[in-house]
Design a protein around this motif. Structure first.
Motif, PDB file in Angstrom:
ATOM      1  N   ARG A 115       0.867  -1.181   0.000  1.00 55.56           N
ATOM      2  CA  ARG A 115       0.000   0.000   0.000  1.00 55.56           C
ATOM      3  C   ARG A 115       0.902   1.228   0.000  1.00 55.56           C
ATOM      4  N   LEU A 116       0.810   2.031  -1.040  1.00 50.69           N
ATOM      5  CA  LEU A 116       1.667   3.216  -1.185  1.00 50.69           C
ATOM      6  C   LEU A 116       0.827   4.460  -0.917  1.00 50.69           C
ATOM      7  N   ALA A 117       1.024   5.045   0.253  1.00 49.71           N
ATOM      8  CA  ALA A 117       0.243   6.210   0.662  1.00 49.71           C
ATOM      9  C   ALA A 117       1.129   7.170   1.431  1.00 49.71           C
ATOM     10  N   GLY A 118       0.866   8.454   1.268  1.00 47.61           N
ATOM     11  CA  GLY A 118       1.617   9.488   1.966  1.00 47.61           C
ATOM     12  C   GLY A 118       1.115  10.860   1.549  1.00 47.61           C
ATOM     13  N   PRO A 119       1.489  11.895   2.293  1.00 49.46           N
ATOM     14  CA  PRO A 119       1.065  13.247   1.907  1.00 49.46           C
ATOM     15  C   PRO A 119       1.508  13.620   0.496  1.00 49.46           C
ATOM     16  N   MET A 120       2.717  13.165   0.102  1.00 48.24           N
ATOM     17  CA  MET A 120       3.266  13.493  -1.216  1.00 48.24           C
ATOM     18  C   MET A 120       3.933  12.249  -1.795  1.00 48.24           C
ATOM     19  N   GLN A 121       3.784  12.079  -3.113  1.00 44.81           N
ATOM     20  CA  GLN A 121       4.494  11.046  -3.846  1.00 44.81           C
ATOM     21  C   GLN A 121       4.985  11.658  -5.153  1.00 44.81           C
ATOM     22  N   SER A 122       6.057  11.083  -5.705  1.00 47.93           N
ATOM     23  CA  SER A 122       6.559  11.556  -7.000  1.00 47.93           C
ATOM     24  C   SER A 122       7.239  10.397  -7.702  1.00 47.93           C
ATOM     25  N   TRP A 123       6.722  10.060  -8.884  1.00 51.78           N
ATOM     26  CA  TRP A 123       7.189   8.887  -9.618  1.00 51.78           C
ATOM     27  C   TRP A 123       7.629   9.307 -11.010  1.00 51.78           C
TER      28      TRP A 123
ATOM     29  N   GLY B 171      10.682   2.932  -9.284  1.00 48.43           N
ATOM     30  CA  GLY B 171      10.514   3.524  -7.958  1.00 48.43           C
ATOM     31  C   GLY B 171      10.151   2.505  -6.897  1.00 48.43           C
ATOM     32  N   VAL B 172       9.228   1.603  -7.234  1.00 45.85           N
ATOM     33  CA  VAL B 172       8.798   0.599  -6.258  1.00 45.85           C
ATOM     34  C   VAL B 172       9.912  -0.424  -6.011  1.00 45.85           C
ATOM     35  N   LEU B 173      10.621  -0.826  -7.069  1.00 45.35           N
ATOM     36  CA  LEU B 173      11.736  -1.754  -6.861  1.00 45.35           C
ATOM     37  C   LEU B 173      12.849  -1.095  -6.066  1.00 45.35           C
ATOM     38  N   GLY B 174      13.041   0.214  -6.238  1.00 45.70           N
ATOM     39  CA  GLY B 174      14.014   0.934  -5.427  1.00 45.70           C
ATOM     40  C   GLY B 174      13.637   0.917  -3.957  1.00 45.70           C
ATOM     41  N   LEU B 175      12.345   1.051  -3.680  1.00 41.21           N
ATOM     42  CA  LEU B 175      11.869   0.968  -2.289  1.00 41.21           C
ATOM     43  C   LEU B 175      12.162  -0.414  -1.710  1.00 41.21           C
TER      44      LEU B 175
ATOM     45  N   PHE C   3      17.208   0.587   5.176  1.00 40.13           N
ATOM     46  CA  PHE C   3      17.308   2.005   4.849  1.00 40.13           C
ATOM     47  C   PHE C   3      15.919   2.648   4.887  1.00 40.13           C
ATOM     48  N   PRO C   4      15.844   3.969   5.061  1.00 43.04           N
ATOM     49  CA  PRO C   4      14.541   4.642   5.047  1.00 43.04           C
ATOM     50  C   PRO C   4      13.817   4.413   3.723  1.00 43.04           C
ATOM     51  N   LEU C   5      12.488   4.320   3.799  1.00 45.82           N
ATOM     52  CA  LEU C   5      11.660   4.067   2.628  1.00 45.82           C
ATOM     53  C   LEU C   5      10.907   5.345   2.257  1.00 45.82           C
ATOM     54  N   TYR C   6      10.818   5.590   0.966  1.00 46.93           N
ATOM     55  CA  TYR C   6      10.108   6.789   0.507  1.00 46.93           C
ATOM     56  C   TYR C   6       9.424   6.504  -0.814  1.00 46.93           C
ATOM     57  N   LEU C   7       8.497   7.387  -1.176  1.00 52.64           N
ATOM     58  CA  LEU C   7       7.622   7.194  -2.327  1.00 52.64           C
ATOM     59  C   LEU C   7       8.134   7.985  -3.527  1.00 52.64           C
ATOM     60  N   GLY C   8       9.202   7.497  -4.120  1.00 45.84           N
ATOM     61  CA  GLY C   8       9.753   8.107  -5.324  1.00 45.84           C
ATOM     62  C   GLY C   8      10.876   9.079  -5.059  1.00 45.84           C
ATOM     63  N   ARG C   9      10.734   9.953  -4.079  1.00 46.77           N
ATOM     64  CA  ARG C   9      11.781  10.915  -3.704  1.00 46.77           C
ATOM     65  C   ARG C   9      11.955  10.907  -2.193  1.00 46.77           C
ATOM     66  N   ARG C  10      13.127  11.329  -1.758  1.00 55.76           N
ATOM     67  CA  ARG C  10      13.425  11.292  -0.326  1.00 55.76           C
ATOM     68  C   ARG C  10      12.521  12.204   0.479  1.00 55.76           C
TER      69      ARG C  10
ATOM     70  N   CYS D 157       9.437  12.311   0.304  1.00 58.51           N
ATOM     71  CA  CYS D 157       8.093  11.727   0.314  1.00 58.51           C
ATOM     72  C   CYS D 157       8.076  10.449   1.158  1.00 58.51           C
ATOM     73  N   PRO D 158       7.951  10.569   2.474  1.00 60.52           N
ATOM     74  CA  PRO D 158       7.965   9.377   3.322  1.00 60.52           C
ATOM     75  C   PRO D 158       6.675   8.575   3.202  1.00 60.52           C
ATOM     76  N   VAL D 159       6.779   7.309   3.551  1.00 63.92           N
ATOM     77  CA  VAL D 159       5.620   6.417   3.574  1.00 63.92           C
ATOM     78  C   VAL D 159       4.841   6.646   4.864  1.00 63.92           C
ATOM     79  N   THR D 160       3.509   6.619   4.777  1.00 63.21           N
ATOM     80  CA  THR D 160       2.684   6.719   5.981  1.00 63.21           C
ATOM     81  C   THR D 160       1.698   5.555   6.012  1.00 63.21           C
ATOM     82  N   GLY D 161       1.307   5.167   7.219  1.00 60.48           N
ATOM     83  CA  GLY D 161       0.342   4.090   7.367  1.00 60.48           C
ATOM     84  C   GLY D 161       0.940   2.733   7.044  1.00 60.48           C
ATOM     85  N   ARG D 162       0.084   1.778   6.863  1.00 61.39           N
ATOM     86  CA  ARG D 162       0.510   0.407   6.587  1.00 61.39           C
ATOM     87  C   ARG D 162       1.087   0.325   5.177  1.00 61.39           C
ATOM     88  N   LEU D 163       2.262  -0.257   5.039  1.00 63.15           N
ATOM     89  CA  LEU D 163       2.911  -0.411   3.742  1.00 63.15           C
ATOM     90  C   LEU D 163       2.786  -1.837   3.213  1.00 63.15           C
ATOM     91  N   ASN D 164       3.122  -2.809   4.037  1.00 63.85           N
ATOM     92  CA  ASN D 164       3.193  -4.202   3.590  1.00 63.85           C
ATOM     93  C   ASN D 164       1.815  -4.862   3.682  1.00 63.85           C
TER      94      ASN D 164
END
Length: 237
Positions: free
Chosen positions: A7-15, A34-38, A123-130, A132-139
């Motif tokens: 589940r990819l959710a956060g205030p900001m994402q950039s792909w 982007g997702v494989l980088g995460l 390492f820290p996980l982010y949504l496309g750019r540093r 843009c942190p992940v929020t909520g349930r990811l896995n």
């Protein structure tokens, strides 16, 4: 085959997949690179480490909450030589308040390792750019089946406020790696350059992949707004 869902959710994402110079664009859905980088970051892989096993995974994404496009701009100066003029103004594009479900399909042993890594990322996980942190349930865990089957099976992940703004039936777009067999003629097909070959800062490389837009996934939305019945308002049957 097994499928690992996220589940990819956060205030900001950039792909981004084709950003150049002062324009840093974003696609309307997560990219495979982007997702494989995460996943690589969660697994503790450094940018120079091999990623052929990750690049070979089949990828798909479901748009649960499309969000809205926002633009930011940044300036920079050369601190080592303050007499020189500032760097050109750059524009950065993001998706605000978006929610996606992404899935990767492949060897079970590899996905089990990635599933464990997501629970304790190196390492820290982010949504496309540093930024843009992940929020909520990811896995969302491991599942049996192929990418499309799993994306159609998982619960809708949109926020409650977004559900209230939709109708009582919602179509969720699906973007999936094209299968090796012939694609159905009615499927919209696109060639995208976002398969990571190397994340090395000295020489980042990306390959091409075929992506199809499968038939949207229909979900019922009991919290949604009922459609306006024009005939009923006129007293018709």
């Amino acid at each position: 085959m097994a499928v690992l869902a996220l589940r990819l959710a956060g205030p900001m994402q950039s792909w981004g997949d084709a950003s150049r110079f002062t324009q840093r664009l974003t696609r309307s859905e997560p990219t495979k690179s982007g997702v494989l980088g995460l996943l690589a970051a969660a697994d503790g892989r450094r940018r120079q480490d091999p990623i052929e096993d990750l690049a070979g995974l089949r990828f798909g994404v479901r748009v649960d909450q499309p969000g809205r496009l926002v633009r930011d701009f940044q300036t920079a100066i050369r601190w080592q030589d303050p007499k020189r003029p500032s760097m050109p103004l750059s524009y950065r594009y993001y998706l605000a308040d978006a929610v996606f479900v992404a899935a990767v399909e492949g060897d079970r042993a590899l996905l089990e390792g990635l599933d464990a890594a997501l629970r304790h990322p190196v390492f820290p996980l982010y949504l496309g750019r540093r930024a843009c942190p992940v929020t909520g349930r990811l896995n969302l865990g491991l599942h049996e089946g192929d990418v499309e089957q799993v994306l159609r099976r998982l619960d809708w992940q949109a926020a409650a406020w977004h559900r209230r703004r939709q109708g009582q039936v919602v179509d969720l777009p699906l973007h999936i790696d094209a299968p090796a067999t012939l694609v159905e003629p009615e499927m919209v097909r696109e060639v995208v350059r976002d398969v990571p070959l190397s994340y090395s800062p000295e020489r980042r490389e990306y390959g091409w992949r075929d992506v199809v837009q499968a038939a949207p996934h229909h979900v019922t939305n009991p919290d949604g707004r009922a459609g306006f019945d024009f005939m009923a308002a006129l007293g018709g049957v």
